[in-house]
Structure formats: C-alpha cells, structure tokens
Design a protein around this motif. Structure first.
Motif, PDB file in Angstrom:
ATOM      1  N   ILE A  41      36.382 -86.101   1.970  1.00 18.19           N
ATOM      2  CA  ILE A  41      37.207 -85.261   2.841  1.00 18.19           C
ATOM      3  C   ILE A  41      38.667 -85.436   2.460  1.00 18.19           C
ATOM      4  O   ILE A  41      39.196 -86.549   2.454  1.00 18.19           O
ATOM      5  N   ASP A  45      41.468 -80.371   3.712  1.00 23.84           N
ATOM      6  CA  ASP A  45      40.285 -79.950   4.472  1.00 23.84           C
ATOM      7  C   ASP A  45      40.527 -80.132   5.969  1.00 23.84           C
ATOM      8  O   ASP A  45      40.219 -79.253   6.780  1.00 23.84           O
ATOM      9  N   VAL A  46      41.066 -81.292   6.323  1.00 21.35           N
ATOM     10  CA  VAL A  46      41.347 -81.577   7.742  1.00 21.35           C
ATOM     11  C   VAL A  46      42.389 -80.607   8.281  1.00 21.35           C
ATOM     12  O   VAL A  46      42.277 -80.109   9.413  1.00 21.35           O
ATOM     13  N   TRP A  49      40.864 -77.364   9.036  1.00 27.90           N
ATOM     14  CA  TRP A  49      40.023 -77.513  10.221  1.00 27.90           C
ATOM     15  C   TRP A  49      40.861 -77.500  11.506  1.00 27.90           C
ATOM     16  O   TRP A  49      40.514 -76.841  12.481  1.00 27.90           O
ATOM     17  N   SER A 329      28.826 -84.050   9.542  1.00 27.44           N
ATOM     18  CA  SER A 329      30.114 -83.653   8.979  1.00 27.44           C
ATOM     19  C   SER A 329      31.221 -83.563  10.020  1.00 27.44           C
ATOM     20  O   SER A 329      32.367 -83.945   9.763  1.00 27.44           O
ATOM     21  N   PHE A 333      34.733 -85.564   9.866  1.00 24.65           N
ATOM     22  CA  PHE A 333      36.059 -84.936   9.896  1.00 24.65           C
ATOM     23  C   PHE A 333      36.920 -85.543  10.999  1.00 24.65           C
ATOM     24  O   PHE A 333      38.124 -85.722  10.830  1.00 24.65           O
ATOM     25  N   LYS A 337      40.459 -87.340  10.421  1.00 27.05           N
ATOM     26  CA  LYS A 337      41.642 -86.837  11.128  1.00 27.05           C
ATOM     27  C   LYS A 337      42.385 -87.960  11.850  1.00 27.05           C
ATOM     28  O   LYS A 337      43.614 -88.076  11.766  1.00 27.05           O
TER      29      LYS A 337
END
Length: 356
Positions: A41, A45-46, A49, A329, A333, A337
């Motif tokens: 990750i 990506d975070v 999101w 997943s 995440f 985060k």
C-alpha cells in the motif's frame, strides 16, 4: 491448478473501497497473465481512498487500486520470449507508448500516453489476476522474495532520486521525511556510497528505523520549530552543509528547508508530491546556484533497484511491518492510513493460498 475467482479491491470514491469479482483477463500477444502475490500500500493509494483525488488525477469511476506489486506468470502471449509459466516477477506499474520522443529519448516516465496502475482512469493491480506488458516485468532471482519484488516499486523511486541527485561516495545527504519512500532513500543513498546521511522527521520510531537502514544521523523536530532553527540544527549535526538534499514529504516547509540548507552549487531533489503551488525561497536558492531537480516515479530504474537488492547491497525487506490477505484490504488501508502499530509498509497478499 484451476484459477479461482478474480477478486479485486475497487475504489468507488472517498472512503469507499469494495471487494468485487472481475473477469479473469486474457493476455495480449505482448503481455503475461499473472497470479498476483504481494501488493504494497502506497501513500498515494491511501490519498486516493481518503480524498478521491491527487492533484488533477480524480477518481471519477470505480477503479481497482494498487501498484506496488509482484506475481507469478500463469500464461504468456505469443510474442513474449523472456518469460515462462511459473516465473516470479516484479511488476513495473507504468507502461508508456514506446514511440513518442520522450520514450525514444529514454524518458518514458513522462510519456503523455502513460498507462499507470491505479492512476485514474487506469485500473491497478490489487487483484487476484492481472495482465501486464511483459517488457515491464522483471524476473526475480530465486533468493529474492516476492515481497521484495513488490518493494522494488518504492525502492525504484529512491534509486531514481539518487540518480537525479548524483549521489556518490563524496555525497553529504539531507533527507527530509522518514516515511516508506524516505527510508527507501536512506537505503539507496547508503548503497550508492554517500559519506554522510542525515534524516529529519517528526516521529522517533521512524527515525530509529532510518538509523537501522544506514543513516548516520537523525534529527527529531516538532511542528512548532522554526525553519531557521531546524536548518541550524541540521548543520550542527552534520558539521557541514549537505551537497545533496532530498525532500520525501512534499510539504512546503520541508521543501523550503531542503533549498535553504543545501550547500552552494549543491543539488536539491524533490521526490514528495504536495500541493500544486508553494511559497519557496527561490532568491536564496538562486544566489547559491542550488540545482533544483524534480523527480517523477522512475525510468529505467527497476533493473538497478533489483541489482542492488539481489547483490545484498540494499536490504529492503525490513520495511514491511504488517501483512494482510486480499479479503482484508479495507483493514490494511486503515492501518496504513493511521500508522497504528508503527506501520511502515503494509503488504497485502492476493494468493488465496498465502499463509502468514
């Protein structure tokens, strides 16, 4: 062995990550079909999101997330000669057009027609089965793990930064930020032979990790510290000005410190991606003739990164602190985060047969 359902982690919008079934793709003549194994990750990506966008890249339709990955070849297209079923590979997630002037000049990372995993509108590879252009797949030696193969993506960013900065045996390097890319940069600058490396961050745990990865000095700062005080402390610890400063945060304050702390005729490399516009001390940088260089992803750096890892000059595997299955997943995440449990690199395993 029959293929299982092709489960994918699909981002629908802000804080809306769902597991969905997708068709198993068929490889084109120049592609390979992969059983995905390890997917790290990334901060981007975070960010997608949490915010649904990064700069001008906006998630406007459902998108499979993920781009730091490795896998095992299941099938190859008719034109693929260097790979076969069963090969373990690292996946370079960006595929350029190969025919524009940027590509022909060897600067394919700035190709205008780049197809990059999990960069809207392109799907990523946090999925059970994935097709990728075979010339952007790198066969892993037997002694290099699939986890290390996935880590080659952030490590290639650091290698690219070292090349852009011109890191050599006489380099005195300042690194702002001890997140995953910052720590990769510590490993890379050490592998490139830098004489002195100092890492600056807010978090003690990450600074201690930087020491374990090869930093000579660390400096813990506070958000309330003044710019000039931080620079003064950097120079006191180093005993001299850095001739290469690398920002791995994207924060305006850190960019400024890198520019102001750099030695006359030194180099400043910007790796972190922050807000589109910043207030920067260009006058002082210009008077010192600081060479300001941008760094975007990587370009012909995967082979170098793999060689450093394969030879033992760069040990990147300890970057991984947490492991999750593809089915978990969302939890993965959340950990990435928040950083709970001193998370650095969170790794997701897509193979349903993976065991901790």
């Amino acid at each position: 062995m029959p293929l299982t359902k092709n489960v994918a982690a699909v981002l629908h919008g802000k804080n809306d990550l769902r597991l969905e079934e997708r068709p198993i793709p068929k490889p084109k003549s120049n592609e390979a079909l992969l059983q995905m194994e390890c997917i790290g990750i990334c901060g981007s990506d975070v960010h997608f999101w949490v915010h649904g966008s990064i700069g001008t890249y906006i998630v406007e339709k459902p998108m499979i997330i993920g781009h730091e990955a490795s896998g095992i070849v299941i099938e190859v297209g008719s034109e693929v000669k260097h790979l076969k079923k069963g090969d373990r590979v690292a996946i370079e997630p960006g595929v350029p057009c190969r025919i524009c002037n940027f590509c022909k000049e060897g600067n394919y990372n700035v190709c205008n027609d780049m197809i990059f995993c999990a960069c809207p509108p392109c799907d990523g590879n946090l999925v059970r089965y994935y097709c990728q252009a075979a010339d952007f797949l790198y066969k892993l030696p037997d002694h290099v793990s699939l986890e290390e193969g996935a880590l080659l993506e952030p490590f290639s960013v650091a290698v690219h930064a070292c090349k852009k900065g011109g890191v050599t045996a006489d380099s005195v390097v300042l690194i702002m930020g001890a997140g995953p890319v910052g720590l990769c940069t510590v490993i890379a600058t050490r592998a490139y032979g830098a004489t002195k490396i100092i890492v600056v961050d807010l978090v003690e745990f990450r600074l201690q990790q930087a020491l374990s990865f090869g930093a000579d000095y660390i400096l813990k700062i506070n958000p309330t510290d003044s710019e000039r005080e931080i620079i003064k402390r950097i120079l006191e610890v180093l005993g001299e000005e850095p001739n290469i400063s690398i920002d791995c945060t994207g924060l305006e304050s850190c960019v400024r410190i890198c520019m102001l702390a750099a030695k006359k005729k030194g180099v400043m490399v910007e790796v972190g991606m922050g807000k589109p516009e910043m207030n920067l001390p260009l006058f002082e940088a210009q008077c010192k003739e600081v060479d300001i260089r941008s760094c975007f992803r990587y370009c012909n750096d995967y082979p170098t990164a793999l060689a450093l890892v394969s030879s033992g000059k760069a040990n990147i595997k300890p970057l991984i602190t947490h492991h999750y299955r593809l089915e978990d997943s969302v939890q993965a995440f959340q950990v990435s985060k928040t950083g709970v449990g001193n998370a650095i690199k969170v790794m997701i395993h897509a193979n349903p047969n993976w065991k901790p």
